[in-house]
Scaffold this motif. Sequence first.
Motif, PDB file in Angstrom:
ATOM      1  N   LYS A 185     -35.406   9.706  41.629  1.00 16.39           N
ATOM      2  CA  LYS A 185     -34.202   8.850  41.265  1.00 16.39           C
ATOM      3  C   LYS A 185     -33.844   7.836  42.417  1.00 16.39           C
ATOM      4  O   LYS A 185     -33.353   6.961  42.152  1.00 16.39           O
ATOM      5  CB  LYS A 185     -32.985   9.627  40.514  1.00 16.39           C
ATOM      6  CG  LYS A 185     -33.317  10.112  39.538  1.00 16.39           C
ATOM      7  CD  LYS A 185     -32.176  10.936  39.159  1.00 16.39           C
ATOM      8  CE  LYS A 185     -32.284  11.713  37.826  1.00 16.39           C
ATOM      9  NZ  LYS A 185     -31.155  12.653  37.443  1.00 16.39           N
ATOM     10  N   ASN A 186     -33.995   8.254  43.683  1.00 13.85           N
ATOM     11  CA  ASN A 186     -33.469   7.541  44.630  1.00 13.85           C
ATOM     12  C   ASN A 186     -34.378   6.751  45.486  1.00 13.85           C
ATOM     13  O   ASN A 186     -33.920   6.006  46.309  1.00 13.85           O
ATOM     14  CB  ASN A 186     -32.881   8.653  45.660  1.00 13.85           C
ATOM     15  CG  ASN A 186     -31.428   9.047  45.183  1.00 13.85           C
ATOM     16  OD1 ASN A 186     -30.517   8.331  44.747  1.00 13.85           O
ATOM     17  ND2 ASN A 186     -31.461  10.462  44.760  1.00 13.85           N
ATOM     18  N   ILE A 187     -35.895   6.775  45.274  1.00  8.83           N
ATOM     19  CA  ILE A 187     -36.639   6.018  46.005  1.00  8.83           C
ATOM     20  C   ILE A 187     -36.984   4.949  45.324  1.00  8.83           C
ATOM     21  O   ILE A 187     -36.802   4.774  44.037  1.00  8.83           O
ATOM     22  CB  ILE A 187     -37.876   6.744  46.689  1.00  8.83           C
ATOM     23  CG1 ILE A 187     -38.675   7.178  45.453  1.00  8.83           C
ATOM     24  CG2 ILE A 187     -37.372   7.924  47.529  1.00  8.83           C
ATOM     25  CD1 ILE A 187     -39.810   8.084  45.866  1.00  8.83           C
ATOM     26  N   HIS A 188     -37.795   3.760  45.861  1.00  9.77           N
ATOM     27  CA  HIS A 188     -38.028   2.701  45.327  1.00  9.77           C
ATOM     28  C   HIS A 188     -39.281   2.563  44.479  1.00  9.77           C
ATOM     29  O   HIS A 188     -39.593   1.577  43.943  1.00  9.77           O
ATOM     30  CB  HIS A 188     -38.054   1.431  46.392  1.00  9.77           C
ATOM     31  CG  HIS A 188     -36.532   1.318  46.797  1.00  9.77           C
ATOM     32  ND1 HIS A 188     -36.151   1.666  47.980  1.00  9.77           N
ATOM     33  CD2 HIS A 188     -35.469   0.604  46.515  1.00  9.77           C
ATOM     34  CE1 HIS A 188     -34.731   1.095  48.210  1.00  9.77           C
ATOM     35  NE2 HIS A 188     -34.620   0.632  47.034  1.00  9.77           N
ATOM     36  N   GLU A 227     -39.945   0.975  53.165  1.00  3.66           N
ATOM     37  CA  GLU A 227     -38.953   2.033  52.824  1.00  3.66           C
ATOM     38  C   GLU A 227     -39.444   3.407  53.752  1.00  3.66           C
ATOM     39  O   GLU A 227     -40.649   3.652  53.654  1.00  3.66           O
ATOM     40  CB  GLU A 227     -38.659   2.426  51.328  1.00  3.66           C
ATOM     41  CG  GLU A 227     -37.698   3.497  51.196  1.00  3.66           C
ATOM     42  CD  GLU A 227     -37.420   3.762  49.970  1.00  3.66           C
ATOM     43  OE1 GLU A 227     -36.122   4.288  49.495  1.00  3.66           O
ATOM     44  OE2 GLU A 227     -38.380   3.740  48.947  1.00  3.66           O
ATOM     45  N   VAL A 249     -34.366  14.309  42.291  1.00  2.00           N
ATOM     46  CA  VAL A 249     -33.168  13.592  42.809  1.00  2.00           C
ATOM     47  C   VAL A 249     -34.355  12.559  43.782  1.00  2.00           C
ATOM     48  O   VAL A 249     -33.713  11.307  44.004  1.00  2.00           O
ATOM     49  CB  VAL A 249     -32.490  14.611  44.029  1.00  2.00           C
ATOM     50  CG1 VAL A 249     -31.527  13.759  44.989  1.00  2.00           C
ATOM     51  CG2 VAL A 249     -31.578  15.484  43.305  1.00  2.00           C
ATOM     52  N   TYR A 305     -34.031   6.180  53.146  1.00  2.00           N
ATOM     53  CA  TYR A 305     -33.546   7.099  52.457  1.00  2.00           C
ATOM     54  C   TYR A 305     -33.483   8.500  53.006  1.00  2.00           C
ATOM     55  O   TYR A 305     -34.644   9.055  53.490  1.00  2.00           O
ATOM     56  CB  TYR A 305     -34.236   7.162  51.015  1.00  2.00           C
ATOM     57  CG  TYR A 305     -33.848   8.443  50.234  1.00  2.00           C
ATOM     58  CD1 TYR A 305     -32.514   8.256  49.563  1.00  2.00           C
ATOM     59  CD2 TYR A 305     -34.618   9.425  50.035  1.00  2.00           C
ATOM     60  CE1 TYR A 305     -32.051   9.474  48.764  1.00  2.00           C
ATOM     61  CE2 TYR A 305     -34.136  10.512  49.012  1.00  2.00           C
ATOM     62  CZ  TYR A 305     -32.756  10.498  48.668  1.00  2.00           C
ATOM     63  OH  TYR A 305     -32.348  11.452  47.799  1.00  2.00           O
ATOM     64  N   GLN A 330     -32.828  12.582  52.218  1.00  2.00           N
ATOM     65  CA  GLN A 330     -32.686  13.357  51.089  1.00  2.00           C
ATOM     66  C   GLN A 330     -31.579  14.660  51.789  1.00  2.00           C
ATOM     67  O   GLN A 330     -31.808  15.197  52.781  1.00  2.00           O
ATOM     68  CB  GLN A 330     -33.871  14.209  50.779  1.00  2.00           C
ATOM     69  CG  GLN A 330     -33.747  15.095  49.351  1.00  2.00           C
ATOM     70  CD  GLN A 330     -33.940  14.269  48.052  1.00  2.00           C
ATOM     71  OE1 GLN A 330     -34.420  13.498  48.037  1.00  2.00           O
ATOM     72  NE2 GLN A 330     -33.959  15.452  46.982  1.00  2.00           N
TER      73      GLN A 330
END
Length: 77
Positions: free
Chosen positions: A57-60, A2, A54, A32, A34
Amino acid sequence: MELIVLPGNSPSNKQWAQVAKEAFVAQFDTVYVQDYAHWHSGAELLDFNIELEVLAKNIHHSDDEAVVAKSAGTLLT
């Protein structure tokens, strides 16, 4: 693998982030980018506490991540 793209503070960095994403997208499974809350609220500076939440919550959350960051994005990293 990622890629996490963290732009600088200014809303003008939104374009920089998209260019970075397009430059690297073929080399990563996911990318991803931001998008900072203060770009939409009109505040002058990003709120690191909000943006860290944020981001989390949004990365693996794997050991196989890379970051491309600019200015305030490097501090967020």
